[in-house]
Design a protein around this motif. Structure first.
Motif, short mmCIF file in Angstrom:
data_model
loop_
_atom_site.label_atom_id
_atom_site.label_comp_id
_atom_site.label_asym_id
_atom_site.label_seq_id
_atom_site.Cartn_x
_atom_site.Cartn_y
_atom_site.Cartn_z
N LEU A 20 0.84 -1.21 0.00
CA LEU A 20 0.00 0.00 0.00
C LEU A 20 0.87 1.25 0.00
CD1 LEU A 20 -2.86 -1.07 2.41
CD2 LEU A 20 -3.19 -0.14 0.11
N ILE A 21 1.96 1.23 0.73
CA ILE A 21 2.89 2.37 0.72
C ILE A 21 3.42 2.58 -0.69
CG2 ILE A 21 5.11 3.24 1.56
CD1 ILE A 21 4.52 1.60 4.19
N ARG A 22 3.85 1.50 -1.31
CA ARG A 22 4.39 1.59 -2.67
C ARG A 22 3.31 1.98 -3.67
NH1 ARG A 22 8.49 -3.54 -1.84
NH2 ARG A 22 10.25 -2.26 -1.11
N ASN A 23 2.06 1.60 -3.43
CA ASN A 23 0.95 1.96 -4.31
C ASN A 23 0.70 3.47 -4.29
OD1 ASN A 23 -1.06 0.85 -6.18
ND2 ASN A 23 -2.59 1.49 -4.68
N ALA A 24 1.22 4.14 -3.27
CA ALA A 24 1.12 5.61 -3.19
C ALA A 24 2.33 6.27 -3.85
CB ALA A 24 1.00 6.05 -1.74
N GLY A 25 3.19 5.45 -4.47
CA GLY A 25 4.37 6.00 -5.13
C GLY A 25 5.51 6.32 -4.19
N ILE A 26 5.47 5.74 -3.01
CA ILE A 26 6.50 5.99 -1.99
C ILE A 26 7.37 4.75 -1.85
CG2 ILE A 26 6.90 6.47 0.46
CD1 ILE A 26 4.07 7.81 0.44
N GLU A 27 8.67 4.95 -1.90
CA GLU A 27 9.59 3.84 -1.61
C GLU A 27 10.11 4.07 -0.18
OE1 GLU A 27 11.20 0.40 -1.48
OE2 GLU A 27 9.96 1.01 -3.19
N ARG A 120 -2.29 5.45 -6.03
CA ARG A 120 -2.18 5.74 -7.46
C ARG A 120 -3.00 4.80 -8.34
NH1 ARG A 120 4.11 7.32 -8.59
NH2 ARG A 120 4.05 9.30 -7.47
N GLY A 121 -3.63 3.81 -7.74
CA GLY A 121 -4.43 2.88 -8.52
C GLY A 121 -5.07 1.86 -7.61
N PRO A 122 -5.75 0.89 -8.20
CA PRO A 122 -6.44 -0.11 -7.40
C PRO A 122 -5.45 -0.97 -6.60
CG PRO A 122 -6.54 -0.70 -9.73
CD PRO A 122 -5.91 0.66 -9.64
N PHE A 123 -5.94 -1.49 -5.49
CA PHE A 123 -5.11 -2.37 -4.66
C PHE A 123 -5.99 -3.43 -4.03
CE2 PHE A 123 -3.19 -3.87 -0.75
CZ PHE A 123 -1.92 -4.20 -1.20
N THR A 124 -5.52 -4.67 -4.11
CA THR A 124 -6.20 -5.81 -3.50
C THR A 124 -5.20 -6.53 -2.62
OG1 THR A 124 -7.63 -6.03 -5.42
CG2 THR A 124 -7.47 -7.94 -3.97
N LYS A 125 -5.61 -6.84 -1.40
CA LYS A 125 -4.74 -7.58 -0.47
C LYS A 125 -4.46 -8.98 -1.01
CE LYS A 125 -6.34 -5.66 3.95
NZ LYS A 125 -6.88 -6.09 5.25
N GLU A 126 -3.45 -9.60 -0.45
CA GLU A 126 -3.07 -10.96 -0.85
C GLU A 126 -4.23 -11.94 -0.73
OE1 GLU A 126 0.33 -12.15 1.45
OE2 GLU A 126 1.65 -10.70 0.47
N GLU A 129 -9.09 -9.37 -0.79
CA GLU A 129 -9.95 -8.26 -0.35
C GLU A 129 -9.54 -6.98 -1.05
OE1 GLU A 129 -10.92 -5.56 3.60
OE2 GLU A 129 -9.84 -7.45 3.87
N ALA A 130 -10.48 -6.35 -1.75
CA ALA A 130 -10.21 -5.08 -2.41
C ALA A 130 -10.14 -3.98 -1.35
CB ALA A 130 -11.30 -4.76 -3.41
N VAL A 131 -9.09 -3.15 -1.41
CA VAL A 131 -8.91 -2.06 -0.47
C VAL A 131 -9.04 -0.72 -1.18
CG1 VAL A 131 -7.29 -0.98 1.15
CG2 VAL A 131 -7.40 -3.46 0.99
N ILE A 132 -8.45 -0.62 -2.38
CA ILE A 132 -8.50 0.60 -3.17
C ILE A 132 -9.13 0.25 -4.52
CG2 ILE A 132 -7.15 2.46 -4.25
CD1 ILE A 132 -7.02 2.47 -1.17
N GLY A 133 -10.15 1.04 -4.90
CA GLY A 133 -10.84 0.81 -6.17
C GLY A 133 -10.09 1.42 -7.34
N ALA A 134 -10.63 1.22 -8.52
CA ALA A 134 -10.02 1.73 -9.76
C ALA A 134 -9.91 3.25 -9.74
CB ALA A 134 -10.83 1.27 -10.97
N ASP A 135 -10.74 3.91 -8.93
CA ASP A 135 -10.70 5.38 -8.83
C ASP A 135 -9.65 5.87 -7.86
OD1 ASP A 135 -11.82 4.54 -6.43
OD2 ASP A 135 -13.64 5.76 -6.62
#
Length: 142
Positions: A20-27, A120-126, A129-135
């Motif tokens: 999720l951190i990386r999905n926000a564009g953060i390393e 920055r985009g959708p995210f689904t846990k391992e 479970e969907a956490v972040i939608g396409a929006d």
């Protein structure tokens, strides 16, 4: 902007939080705390910063918690911190530190409250479970 995660790569919650951190564009700075545990002051600061009692920051399942007698409510914070430093597996995970605060991210989506950048985009846990939608917004369940 520095984001730090105290990470255990064998833990699904920790892996989801890192993703999720990386999905926000953060390393982030990744601290594998089992092999590089924080010092006492850092550990105490993480726990306090997250608004937790020391006992609430301890992992019980899959640890020597009971065999060390740590379930005794008379054991004070100093002794609990000593045990966590001697046995880092007792440190619950993952702790995440950002400019917006500190959280013990259980469940992993608690990290969203302190990330300084949007998803920055959708995210689904391992587990699927969907956490972040396409929006890019958090999916509300139930």
């Amino acid at each position: 902007m520095t984001v730090t995660i105290y990470h255990n790569p064998a833990c699904g919650t920790s892996r989801n939080t890192l993703a999720l951190i990386r999905n926000a564009g953060i390393e982030p700075v990744v601290v594998e705390y089992l092999t590089a545990p924080p010092d006492r002051a850092t550990l105490a600061s993480l726990i306090t910063g997250a608004g937790l009692a020391v006992r609430d920051a301890m992992r019980q399942k899959g640890t020597p918690y009971e065999e060390l007698g740590l379930d005794d409510p008379a054991i004070g914070d100093d002794a609990l911190l000593d045990a966590m430093l001697a046995h880092p597996i007792l440190i619950n995970r993952p702790f995440v530190v950002t400019p917006l605060g500190v959280r013990l991210c259980r469940p992993s989506e608690l990290v969203l409250d302190i990330l300084p950048a949007p998803q920055r985009g959708p995210f689904t846990k391992e587990d699927g479970e969907a956490v972040i939608g396409a929006d890019g917004q958090r999916v509300r369940h139930g």
